[in-house]
Design a protein around this motif. Structure first.
Motif, PDB file in Angstrom:
ATOM      1  N   ASN A  90       0.851  -1.198   0.000  1.00 45.50           N
ATOM      2  CA  ASN A  90       0.000   0.000   0.000  1.00 45.50           C
ATOM      3  C   ASN A  90       0.883   1.241   0.000  1.00 45.50           C
ATOM      4  O   ASN A  90       2.072   1.166   0.324  1.00 45.50           O
ATOM      5  CB  ASN A  90      -0.925  -0.004   1.225  1.00 45.50           C
ATOM      6  N   ARG A  91       0.284   2.340  -0.395  1.00 44.44           N
ATOM      7  CA  ARG A  91       1.023   3.607  -0.418  1.00 44.44           C
ATOM      8  C   ARG A  91       0.328   4.634   0.457  1.00 44.44           C
ATOM      9  O   ARG A  91      -0.727   4.336   1.026  1.00 44.44           O
ATOM     10  CB  ARG A  91       1.139   4.094  -1.859  1.00 44.44           C
ATOM     11  N   SER A  92       0.917   5.790   0.542  1.00 42.52           N
ATOM     12  CA  SER A  92       0.437   6.846   1.444  1.00 42.52           C
ATOM     13  C   SER A  92      -1.072   6.820   1.639  1.00 42.52           C
ATOM     14  O   SER A  92      -1.826   7.001   0.679  1.00 42.52           O
ATOM     15  CB  SER A  92       0.826   8.205   0.878  1.00 42.52           C
ATOM     16  N   THR A  93      -1.509   6.603   2.891  1.00 42.10           N
ATOM     17  CA  THR A  93      -2.940   6.537   3.161  1.00 42.10           C
ATOM     18  C   THR A  93      -3.584   7.903   3.012  1.00 42.10           C
ATOM     19  O   THR A  93      -4.690   8.030   2.516  1.00 42.10           O
ATOM     20  CB  THR A  93      -3.180   6.020   4.587  1.00 42.10           C
ATOM     21  N   GLY A  94      -2.885   8.931   3.446  1.00 41.35           N
ATOM     22  CA  GLY A  94      -3.432  10.284   3.378  1.00 41.35           C
ATOM     23  C   GLY A  94      -2.778  11.085   2.268  1.00 41.35           C
ATOM     24  O   GLY A  94      -1.869  10.605   1.597  1.00 41.35           O
ATOM     25  N   ASN A  95      -3.270  12.318   2.106  1.00 41.42           N
ATOM     26  CA  ASN A  95      -2.752  13.173   1.034  1.00 41.42           C
ATOM     27  C   ASN A  95      -1.540  13.987   1.458  1.00 41.42           C
ATOM     28  O   ASN A  95      -0.926  14.639   0.625  1.00 41.42           O
ATOM     29  CB  ASN A  95      -3.856  14.133   0.577  1.00 41.42           C
ATOM     30  N   PHE A  96      -1.204  13.950   2.735  1.00 36.54           N
ATOM     31  CA  PHE A  96      -0.113  14.811   3.194  1.00 36.54           C
ATOM     32  C   PHE A  96       0.999  14.000   3.847  1.00 36.54           C
ATOM     33  O   PHE A  96       1.620  14.433   4.814  1.00 36.54           O
ATOM     34  CB  PHE A  96      -0.650  15.870   4.155  1.00 36.54           C
ATOM     35  N   GLU A  97       1.229  12.808   3.369  1.00 41.92           N
ATOM     36  CA  GLU A  97       2.338  12.003   3.854  1.00 41.92           C
ATOM     37  C   GLU A  97       2.875  11.160   2.712  1.00 41.92           C
ATOM     38  O   GLU A  97       2.155  10.884   1.745  1.00 41.92           O
ATOM     39  CB  GLU A  97       1.885  11.105   5.011  1.00 41.92           C
ATOM     40  N   TRP A  98       4.124  10.786   2.799  1.00 42.55           N
ATOM     41  CA  TRP A  98       4.759   9.993   1.754  1.00 42.55           C
ATOM     42  C   TRP A  98       5.289   8.719   2.408  1.00 42.55           C
ATOM     43  O   TRP A  98       6.401   8.689   2.939  1.00 42.55           O
ATOM     44  CB  TRP A  98       5.874  10.814   1.099  1.00 42.55           C
ATOM     45  N   LYS A 112       4.966   0.221   8.324  1.00 42.15           N
ATOM     46  CA  LYS A 112       4.862   1.448   7.544  1.00 42.15           C
ATOM     47  C   LYS A 112       6.230   2.100   7.463  1.00 42.15           C
ATOM     48  O   LYS A 112       6.939   2.195   8.466  1.00 42.15           O
ATOM     49  CB  LYS A 112       3.854   2.389   8.205  1.00 42.15           C
ATOM     50  N   ARG A 127      -6.204   6.547  -7.002  1.00 43.78           N
ATOM     51  CA  ARG A 127      -5.978   7.978  -6.774  1.00 43.78           C
ATOM     52  C   ARG A 127      -6.371   8.782  -7.992  1.00 43.78           C
ATOM     53  O   ARG A 127      -6.237   8.295  -9.118  1.00 43.78           O
ATOM     54  CB  ARG A 127      -4.505   8.241  -6.455  1.00 43.78           C
ATOM     55  N   LEU A 165      -2.991   7.361   9.648  1.00 40.35           N
ATOM     56  CA  LEU A 165      -2.261   8.530   9.159  1.00 40.35           C
ATOM     57  C   LEU A 165      -1.104   8.867  10.096  1.00 40.35           C
ATOM     58  O   LEU A 165      -1.086   8.460  11.246  1.00 40.35           O
ATOM     59  CB  LEU A 165      -3.197   9.739   9.054  1.00 40.35           C
TER      60      LEU A 165
END
Lengths: 303, 170
Positions: free
Chosen positions: A127-135, A172, B25, B65
């Protein structure tokens, strides 16, 4: 009267939610992952991990289709249409090609010039970044394989990032390009060292150096392995992409990582502790890692 | 019973958000299913229910997150509460309003999240790219809003049990 009471109750509920949120945010920012909130977080990850893996195994064809729809334009869509028309035999051939390609990645990972006494755990990116503001990326293996926070993660082309958290069945990893990511680096072939940081919205790392140091565009950048660094010395990071002189401050260097973070499939987690042994690197080119050259130790280079 | 159904929706949409939509996405950005759910609940059942749902769905998402825990919970709750209040003041429901609600709620939720995040020290949000991400995410929310509103209407209790101010007009 009843309307007034209902409005008061609404405001009371909102106030309670705001206060609870602020309390949780404060507790979370001031405590590490070992607290009760960390335990709940790991439990949530453990529960969702099988779903992530299942979705990942089904997601590749969907991903291609979706990327064709959003990213790659009409050419990709045309390619997708043609693929659907391929025969069963063609499917088998593609599966065989996929296996060969995967094998090449494995070989590249196995051939990384690292001392064999550093234990490496190979894991798949699920999986990749769950949120939009993390890498970040999520790996298929976690604490059951000995993966724990702060372990260095490498890919076929060099450093990928650092383990952020692990749970049963997954972990992660914070990528190098995350704004909260930093790695102690050295310009290969010199004694110039600094701290390379990720930057929001950029694929390049930011490295600030003292004025007057000799750094050229195209220079290779490797991990320095300085004291307390989370990465062993000599792992390839990237190459110098831009050098900008900031009057009175120093040099602002932008480093382009070798790793293509969008295309990662398999990575290796290094069971290495700060202060551990150096690694072996090639003397010519830092990347791609699969090139075959005579290895020498970075420890010798440093001295 | 309604609480249980909403809880199931929170979990199902939460799992979809973290396991499926990370692969789907739109220009590198994921939508905010939890926010859409909270807004749909607020639209149907009022600000209080919306805020509680937003808090629950945001908190679920927060566990996956790296931003501080409860940051999404707070921004979802505030946004849903505002949508519920605005809904109560609406005299009629225009056709095809759900994508518009999704878009506006996505923008509002995104800016509340970014503002609170910066306030609580999330450096990743101090960037011009944040605006771009919020805008694309809101567009994605607008696309998905009709489906989420349909889910809420389909799986929560019948129309007659919704507060009179929030009943859907034909």
């Amino acid at each position: 009267m009843a309307v007034h009471r209902r409005a008061s109750r609404r405001r009371y509920v909102l106030l309670v939610l705001v206060l609870t949120s602020v309390t949780l945010i404060t507790l979370d920012t001031r405590s590490d992952d070992s607290g009760p909130l960390g335990v709940v977080g790991r439990a949530a990850h453990t529960v969702v991990s099988p779903v992530e893996k299942a979705v990942d195994s089904l997601a590749d064809p969907l991903n291609d289709w979706w990327q064709g729809l959003t990213d790659r334009g009409s050419l990709k869509k045309e390619n997708e249409r043609l693929r659907r028309e391929l025969s069963e035999l063609e499917d088998e051939r593609r599966q065989a090609q996929e296996a060969l390609r995967e094998n090449e990645v494995f070989e590249a990972l196995a051939g990384l010039p690292i001392y064999s006494d550093i234990h490496r755990e190979t894991a798949r990116v699920v999986n990749r970044s769950t949120g939009n503001f993390e890498w970040t990326i999520t790996l298929s293996k976690g604490s059951e394989s000995g993966i724990s926070p702060n372990m260095a993660v490498i890919g076929p082309d060099g450093v990928v990032g650092k383990v952020l958290e692990s749970w049963t069945g997954g972990s992660k990893v914070r990528l190098l390009i995350d704004p909260d990511s930093f790695v102690s680096v050295r310009v290969f072939g010199s004694q110039v060292t600094g701290l390379a940081r990720g930057r929001a919205g950029s694929d390049l790392l930011r490295l600030e150096l003292d004025p007057g140091v000799d750094v050229q565009v195209g220079d290779d950048v490797v991990t320095s392995g300085l004291e307390n660094s989370d990465f062993p010395a000599g792992l390839s990071v990237g190459e110098v992409a831009e050098v900008e002189e900031q009057p009175g401050i120093g040099l602002l260097v932008r480093v382009r990582p070798w790793t293509d973070f969008d295309d990662l499939e398999l990575v290796q987690v290094l069971d290495w502790v700060p202060g551990g042994p150096p690694v072996v690197v090639t003397t010519t080119s830092m990347a791609p890692a699969a090139t075959t050259t005579t290895p020498t130790t970075v420890a010798e280079d440093d001295e | 019973m309604r609480t249980l159904r909403v809880a199931v929706l929170v979990v199902v949409l939460g799992v979809l958000q973290v396991a499926f939509f990370t692969h789907a996405r739109l220009f590198g950005v994921v939508p905010d299913l939890g926010l859409l759910l909270a807004v749909a609940i607020a639209y149907r059942y009022g600000p209080e229910a919306g805020a509680l749902t937003g808090f629950a769905s945001g908190l679920f998402f927060d566990f996956f997150l790296e931003t501080p825990l409860a940051l999404s919970a707070l921004s979802y709750a505030l946004t849903a509460y505002a949508v519920g209040l605005i809904r109560a003041g609406m005299l009629r429901e225009p056709r095809g309003i759900t994508p518009v609600i999704g878009l506006l709620a996505g923008l509002a939720g995104g800016f509340v999240f970014a503002g609170l995040g910066i306030l609580f020290g999330v450096d990743a949000l101090r960037d011009t790219r944040t605006f771009q991400v919020i805008f694309v995410s809101a567009m994605y929310d607008a696309l998905l809003a009709p489906a989420v509103f349909w889910l809420v209407n389909r799986f929560t209790l019948p129309e007659r049990d919704a507060p009179s101010a929030y009943r859907l007009r034909p």
